[in-house]
Design a protein around this motif. Structure first.
Motif: not given
Length: 98
Positions: A51-55, A69-73, A82-83
């Motif tokens: 999901v993070a990769e698509q943003l 709030p904290p947002v964490v991958i 990959p992270l």
């Protein structure tokens, strides 16, 4: 207190749901709205690496810089994404990327 939220794929979402998190499995065109809505409603937002990769990069950086709030991958259970490399991400957020 609001419940933490996981945003990602359906397989990983099952495990996070069992752990007590609220989960979302948005379509690609609904992704940014789902993330923003979760940030408004949750005490913690976990994003799968896929999901993070698509943003968009600037949007992801702003999300990760949030403290409330904290947002964490979190790692992608399927191993498809990959992270992000931590040092590069931190330099970008601090504005010292070479």
């Amino acid at each position: 207190m609001s419940v933490p939220c996981y945003i990602g794929d359906e397989v990983s979402a099952m495990a996070w749901r069992l752990a007590g998190l609220r989960v979302q499995i948005p379509k690609r065109d609904e992704l940014l709205d789902a993330v923003r809505r979760s940030c408004d409603q949750s005490s913690l937002v976990l994003l799968s690496a896929a999901v993070a990769e698509q943003l968009p990069g600037s949007e992801l950086d702003a999300l990760l810089a949030r403290t409330t709030p904290p947002v964490v991958i979190v790692p992608d259970m399927r191993g498809q994404a990959p992270l992000p490399e931590l040092a590069t991400r931190l330099r970008r957020q601090l504005g010292v990327l070479e």
